[in-house]
Write a protein that holds these residues in place. Structure first.
Motif, PDB file in Angstrom:
ATOM      1  N   PRO A 184     -31.992  92.258 -41.915  1.00 32.22           N
ATOM      2  CA  PRO A 184     -31.912  91.344 -43.070  1.00 32.22           C
ATOM      3  C   PRO A 184     -33.213  91.310 -43.875  1.00 32.22           C
ATOM      4  O   PRO A 184     -33.184  91.269 -45.106  1.00 32.22           O
ATOM      5  CB  PRO A 184     -31.606  89.981 -42.427  1.00 32.22           C
ATOM      6  N   LEU A 185     -34.347  91.326 -43.196  1.00 33.99           N
ATOM      7  CA  LEU A 185     -35.637  91.308 -43.877  1.00 33.99           C
ATOM      8  C   LEU A 185     -35.835  92.575 -44.700  1.00 33.99           C
ATOM      9  O   LEU A 185     -36.276  92.515 -45.858  1.00 33.99           O
ATOM     10  CB  LEU A 185     -36.771  91.154 -42.871  1.00 33.99           C
ATOM     11  N   ILE A 186     -35.520  93.721 -44.130  1.00 36.99           N
ATOM     12  CA  ILE A 186     -35.685  94.992 -44.843  1.00 36.99           C
ATOM     13  C   ILE A 186     -34.835  95.006 -46.111  1.00 36.99           C
ATOM     14  O   ILE A 186     -35.295  95.409 -47.178  1.00 36.99           O
ATOM     15  CB  ILE A 186     -35.312  96.161 -43.910  1.00 36.99           C
ATOM     16  N   MET A 187     -33.584  94.541 -45.999  1.00 36.28           N
ATOM     17  CA  MET A 187     -32.706  94.494 -47.164  1.00 36.28           C
ATOM     18  C   MET A 187     -33.284  93.573 -48.237  1.00 36.28           C
ATOM     19  O   MET A 187     -33.292  93.910 -49.427  1.00 36.28           O
ATOM     20  CB  MET A 187     -31.324  94.014 -46.757  1.00 36.28           C
ATOM     21  N   CYS A 188     -33.772  92.400 -47.820  1.00 31.92           N
ATOM     22  CA  CYS A 188     -34.321  91.435 -48.790  1.00 31.92           C
ATOM     23  C   CYS A 188     -35.558  91.991 -49.484  1.00 31.92           C
ATOM     24  O   CYS A 188     -35.760  91.775 -50.687  1.00 31.92           O
ATOM     25  CB  CYS A 188     -34.651  90.119 -48.091  1.00 31.92           C
ATOM     26  N   ILE A 189     -36.411  92.702 -48.760  1.00 33.65           N
ATOM     27  CA  ILE A 189     -37.606  93.290 -49.368  1.00 33.65           C
ATOM     28  C   ILE A 189     -37.210  94.328 -50.412  1.00 33.65           C
ATOM     29  O   ILE A 189     -37.761  94.368 -51.514  1.00 33.65           O
ATOM     30  CB  ILE A 189     -38.499  93.918 -48.287  1.00 33.65           C
ATOM     31  N   ALA A 190     -36.231  95.177 -50.070  1.00 34.37           N
ATOM     32  CA  ALA A 190     -35.783  96.201 -51.018  1.00 34.37           C
ATOM     33  C   ALA A 190     -35.196  95.561 -52.275  1.00 34.37           C
ATOM     34  O   ALA A 190     -35.522  95.948 -53.401  1.00 34.37           O
ATOM     35  CB  ALA A 190     -34.757  97.116 -50.353  1.00 34.37           C
ATOM     36  N   LEU A 191     -34.334  94.555 -52.108  1.00 32.58           N
ATOM     37  CA  LEU A 191     -33.699  93.896 -53.250  1.00 32.58           C
ATOM     38  C   LEU A 191     -34.713  93.124 -54.084  1.00 32.58           C
ATOM     39  O   LEU A 191     -34.711  93.195 -55.313  1.00 32.58           O
ATOM     40  CB  LEU A 191     -32.591  92.970 -52.761  1.00 32.58           C
ATOM     41  N   ARG A 192     -35.587  92.380 -53.412  1.00 30.76           N
ATOM     42  CA  ARG A 192     -36.560  91.566 -54.148  1.00 30.76           C
ATOM     43  C   ARG A 192     -37.589  92.447 -54.850  1.00 30.76           C
ATOM     44  O   ARG A 192     -38.042  92.130 -55.959  1.00 30.76           O
ATOM     45  CB  ARG A 192     -37.228  90.578 -53.203  1.00 30.76           C
ATOM     46  N   GLY A 193     -37.970  93.561 -54.240  1.00 28.70           N
ATOM     47  CA  GLY A 193     -38.930  94.468 -54.876  1.00 28.70           C
ATOM     48  C   GLY A 193     -38.352  95.097 -56.137  1.00 28.70           C
ATOM     49  O   GLY A 193     -39.023  95.163 -57.173  1.00 28.70           O
ATOM     50  N   LEU A 194     -37.090  95.537 -56.080  1.00 26.66           N
ATOM     51  CA  LEU A 194     -36.450  96.106 -57.263  1.00 26.66           C
ATOM     52  C   LEU A 194     -36.222  95.032 -58.324  1.00 26.66           C
ATOM     53  O   LEU A 194     -36.366  95.287 -59.515  1.00 26.66           O
ATOM     54  CB  LEU A 194     -35.114  96.758 -56.881  1.00 26.66           C
ATOM     55  N   HIS A 195     -35.876  93.816 -57.890  1.00 22.94           N
ATOM     56  CA  HIS A 195     -35.688  92.733 -58.858  1.00 22.94           C
ATOM     57  C   HIS A 195     -36.993  92.400 -59.569  1.00 22.94           C
ATOM     58  O   HIS A 195     -36.997  92.101 -60.778  1.00 22.94           O
ATOM     59  CB  HIS A 195     -35.150  91.482 -58.155  1.00 22.94           C
ATOM     60  N   ALA A 196     -38.121  92.468 -58.863  1.00 22.04           N
ATOM     61  CA  ALA A 196     -39.412  92.201 -59.494  1.00 22.04           C
ATOM     62  C   ALA A 196     -39.679  93.183 -60.622  1.00 22.04           C
ATOM     63  O   ALA A 196     -40.261  92.824 -61.656  1.00 22.04           O
ATOM     64  CB  ALA A 196     -40.517  92.254 -58.445  1.00 22.04           C
ATOM     65  N   LEU A 197     -39.264  94.441 -60.422  1.00 20.73           N
ATOM     66  CA  LEU A 197     -39.447  95.446 -61.473  1.00 20.73           C
ATOM     67  C   LEU A 197     -38.416  95.308 -62.578  1.00 20.73           C
ATOM     68  O   LEU A 197     -38.634  95.765 -63.709  1.00 20.73           O
ATOM     69  CB  LEU A 197     -39.346  96.848 -60.855  1.00 20.73           C
ATOM     70  N   ALA A 198     -37.281  94.674 -62.275  1.00 23.75           N
ATOM     71  CA  ALA A 198     -36.207  94.569 -63.256  1.00 23.75           C
ATOM     72  C   ALA A 198     -36.352  93.356 -64.164  1.00 23.75           C
ATOM     73  O   ALA A 198     -35.610  93.240 -65.149  1.00 23.75           O
ATOM     74  CB  ALA A 198     -34.849  94.500 -62.535  1.00 23.75           C
ATOM     75  N   GLN A 199     -37.262  92.425 -63.862  1.00 22.68           N
ATOM     76  CA  GLN A 199     -37.404  91.230 -64.675  1.00 22.68           C
ATOM     77  C   GLN A 199     -37.893  91.590 -66.078  1.00 22.68           C
ATOM     78  O   GLN A 199     -38.865  92.344 -66.231  1.00 22.68           O
ATOM     79  CB  GLN A 199     -38.390  90.250 -64.029  1.00 22.68           C
ATOM     80  N   CYS A 200     -37.208  91.049 -67.074  1.00 18.34           N
ATOM     81  CA  CYS A 200     -37.552  91.262 -68.488  1.00 18.34           C
ATOM     82  C   CYS A 200     -37.421  92.723 -68.895  1.00 18.34           C
ATOM     83  O   CYS A 200     -38.050  93.158 -69.861  1.00 18.34           O
ATOM     84  CB  CYS A 200     -38.960  90.759 -68.803  1.00 18.34           C
ATOM     85  N   ILE A 206     -24.994  84.201 -49.173  1.00 19.39           N
ATOM     86  CA  ILE A 206     -25.004  85.140 -48.061  1.00 19.39           C
ATOM     87  C   ILE A 206     -25.684  84.480 -46.870  1.00 19.39           C
ATOM     88  O   ILE A 206     -26.571  83.632 -47.036  1.00 19.39           O
ATOM     89  CB  ILE A 206     -25.717  86.459 -48.425  1.00 19.39           C
ATOM     90  N   GLN A 207     -25.255  84.837 -45.692  1.00 19.40           N
ATOM     91  CA  GLN A 207     -25.849  84.271 -44.486  1.00 19.40           C
ATOM     92  C   GLN A 207     -25.989  85.352 -43.421  1.00 19.40           C
ATOM     93  O   GLN A 207     -25.233  86.327 -43.397  1.00 19.40           O
ATOM     94  CB  GLN A 207     -25.005  83.115 -43.941  1.00 19.40           C
ATOM     95  N   ILE A 208     -26.995  85.174 -42.572  1.00 17.36           N
ATOM     96  CA  ILE A 208     -27.240  86.134 -41.488  1.00 17.36           C
ATOM     97  C   ILE A 208     -26.184  85.959 -40.414  1.00 17.36           C
ATOM     98  O   ILE A 208     -25.883  84.838 -39.987  1.00 17.36           O
ATOM     99  CB  ILE A 208     -28.643  85.929 -40.897  1.00 17.36           C
ATOM    100  N   ASN A 209     -25.596  87.055 -39.977  1.00 17.73           N
ATOM    101  CA  ASN A 209     -24.600  86.997 -38.924  1.00 17.73           C
ATOM    102  C   ASN A 209     -25.246  86.642 -37.592  1.00 17.73           C
ATOM    103  O   ASN A 209     -26.450  86.787 -37.397  1.00 17.73           O
ATOM    104  CB  ASN A 209     -23.868  88.335 -38.807  1.00 17.73           C
ATOM    105  N   THR A 230     -23.268  93.840 -45.170  1.00 20.64           N
ATOM    106  CA  THR A 230     -22.694  94.008 -43.831  1.00 20.64           C
ATOM    107  C   THR A 230     -23.555  94.932 -42.976  1.00 20.64           C
ATOM    108  O   THR A 230     -23.779  94.666 -41.785  1.00 20.64           O
ATOM    109  CB  THR A 230     -21.264  94.575 -43.936  1.00 20.64           C
ATOM    110  N   SER A 231     -24.058  96.005 -43.563  1.00 20.07           N
ATOM    111  CA  SER A 231     -24.909  96.942 -42.825  1.00 20.07           C
ATOM    112  C   SER A 231     -26.241  96.311 -42.444  1.00 20.07           C
ATOM    113  O   SER A 231     -26.930  96.826 -41.558  1.00 20.07           O
ATOM    114  CB  SER A 231     -25.146  98.205 -43.661  1.00 20.07           C
ATOM    115  N   SER A 232     -26.600  95.221 -43.116  1.00 19.59           N
ATOM    116  CA  SER A 232     -27.869  94.529 -42.844  1.00 19.59           C
ATOM    117  C   SER A 232     -27.655  93.253 -42.041  1.00 19.59           C
ATOM    118  O   SER A 232     -28.514  92.360 -42.041  1.00 19.59           O
ATOM    119  CB  SER A 232     -28.579  94.206 -44.164  1.00 19.59           C
TER     120      SER A 232
END
Length: 474
Positions: free
Chosen positions: A457-473, A445-448, A430-432
């Motif tokens: 929305p882009l900033i949130m996705c970069i933060a989530l995807r960057g942490l997910h890249a480190l969390a794989q395996c 999820i969809q952009i309001n 919601t904040s994004s």
């Protein structure tokens, strides 16, 4: 402590507005102070504002200074409490309206500024005086700013304290870490810092803030001509210097980045596609390195000031290839040193492949840049959702949001998330400017619908995807 207080204050009272938080008590901000705006590495980053020791009159020619018309008005009576788990309370009383929210948490941020004042310049009078004034193009500040294609503006308004205040920081460490930051009146309560383990420490950390201290300010940028004439940028921040070459018209050093006219989803998908190599590099690191980096980064998220310090160091490393931490506090050095050591370790393991190490620096810089743009409560929400299992589900949602053609996340997986984690995810979305939608056995999820295009929305996705890249395996 002070930077954290002012940043959270601005995030609350003027989100997405013109106010700029003061980062240091050493910054002497008065009306018409000249502030340099420095463009950042990524298009969605806010400019870096560097206050100077000069006012507008200091860089003008002639002996007749501009005498601005100044006004002072009551701005806000502000009290707030913010918990690291997003549950908090806030009580802000404006001149014509009240805003209230309640909640509680064992780790929180508390502000009590009392009554604040707003000083502002009469822009119409300043515009009239500027028509008869010239900037001294031989001034050292002008030469340096023009050479680096930076922009400068002058302070047109500022928010100041009307009474002495104190900043008190409380931090709990040992497995769970959080903080309480309290700004109050002349009397300061005692603060204890305790470890949650078998050992504990008590300490008082107090920063006294005097009356008339600037907490935030707003700028009006200048468009400077070759002959020293200048214009005030009344409708937007698009200042700069007129270029010398007759074949090049317009200005250089314009702050901010233009937002494409493409639909939001298309733009988001294109931006994430352009950044794919950075996420791929993070995910291709050895499992032990990813696990260490994920632990370090989720730890730094707990301290917004340390995160900003890390961002500044990585900024410098991208330019100078060196990490100068002379201006970093000892506490923040201890927080960010593991990241720098990890970078050095991976660089040595690349067997001289400097291009790879430089790309890794850029990838980490991308991740920290996105994290540094998030507000305190968004960082708290993200921290609660940073386990590998949750990040795996969130990545499916991000893929759906970016229109990558991937299947939406299973509603069963989303529904299996603990209620507190799901609440934090929804708050982060919601904040994004993003909504979490459930439809049968799927969730997406969809952009309001946005009044103005933005990068949240882009900033949130970069933060989530960057942490997910480190969390794989992991």
């Amino acid at each position: 402590m002070f930077a954290t207080a002012t940043r959270n204050f601005v995030d609350e009272v003027d989100p997405g507005g013109l106010l700029i938080p003061v980062r240091s008590l050493n910054d002497s901000i008065t009306l018409l102070t000249v502030v340099v705006s420095q463009k950042r590495f990524w298009c969605w980053q806010k400019p870096k504002y560097i206050p100077t020791d000069f006012t507008l009159n200091d860089i003008l020619t002639g002996d007749t200074p501009i005498t601005p018309v100044l006004t002072e008005i009551d701005f806000i009576k502000y009290n707030g409490t913010y918990g690291d788990n997003i549950q908090g309370s806030m009580d802000a009383t404006f001149i014509h309206s009240n805003v209230n929210a309640e909640g509680k948490d064992s780790s929180k941020l508390q502000f009590s500024f009392g009554s604040l004042k707003k000083d502002e310049v009469d822009v119409r009078k300043l515009l009239q005086d500027s028509k008869k004034s010239l900037i001294d193009m031989s001034h050292s500040l002008i030469k340096q700013t023009k050479k680096k294609r930076q922009v400068f503006g002058v302070v047109k308004e500022r928010i100041v304290t009307s009474q002495p205040c104190s900043v008190i920081e409380e931090v709990q460490q040992a497995g769970e870490c959080g903080g309480t930051l309290s700004l109050c009146g002349p009397k300061s309560p005692k603060v204890s810092l305790k470890d949650n383990g078998s050992l504990s420490k008590d300490s008082n950390v107090t920063m006294e803030i005097p009356k008339n201290t600037t907490l935030a300010y707003a700028l009006i940028d200048l468009e400077v001509k070759q002959d020293g004439h200048y214009e005030l940028c009344l409708m937007s921040n698009k200042g700069g210097f007129e270029v010398d070459s007759p074949t090049q018209k317009g200005l250089v050093g314009v702050t901010g980045a233009s937002v494409p006219n493409n639909p939001e989803v298309t733009r988001l998908a294109e931006e994430l596609k352009n950044l794919h190599a950075h996420f791929q590099l993070l995910s291709s690191l050895p499992a032990t390195s990813k696990a260490s980096l994920l632990k370090i980064m989720t730890g730094i998220i707990e301290d917004q000031a340390a995160l900003s310090a890390l961002q500044s160091v990585l900024d410098q490393m991208l330019v100078d290839k060196s990490a100068n931490m002379a201006d970093i506090s000892e506490a923040h050095k201890q927080s960010i040193q593991p990241v720098l050591e990890m970078l050095k370790e991976l660089e040595c393991g690349s067997e001289g492949q400097t291009e790879h190490s430089a790309s890794l620096l850029s990838a980490l810089h991308l991740l920290t840049s996105a994290l540094d743009e998030l507000t305190h409560d968004c960082l708290a929400a993200l921290r609660a959702c940073s386990s590998p299992a949750v990040l795996k589900i969130v990545e499916l949602l991000v893929q759906c949001l970016s229109g990558s053609g991937e299947s939406p996340a299973s509603n069963t997986n989303v529904a299996a998330l603990p209620e507190d984690v799901l609440a934090n995810l929804e708050h982060l979305f919601t904040s994004s400017d993003v909504s979490l939608l459930r439809d049968g056995d799927t969730a997406r999820i969809q952009i309001n619908q946005l009044q103005e295009p933005g990068y949240r929305p882009l900033i949130m996705c970069i933060a989530l995807r960057g942490l997910h890249a480190l969390a794989q395996c992991v």
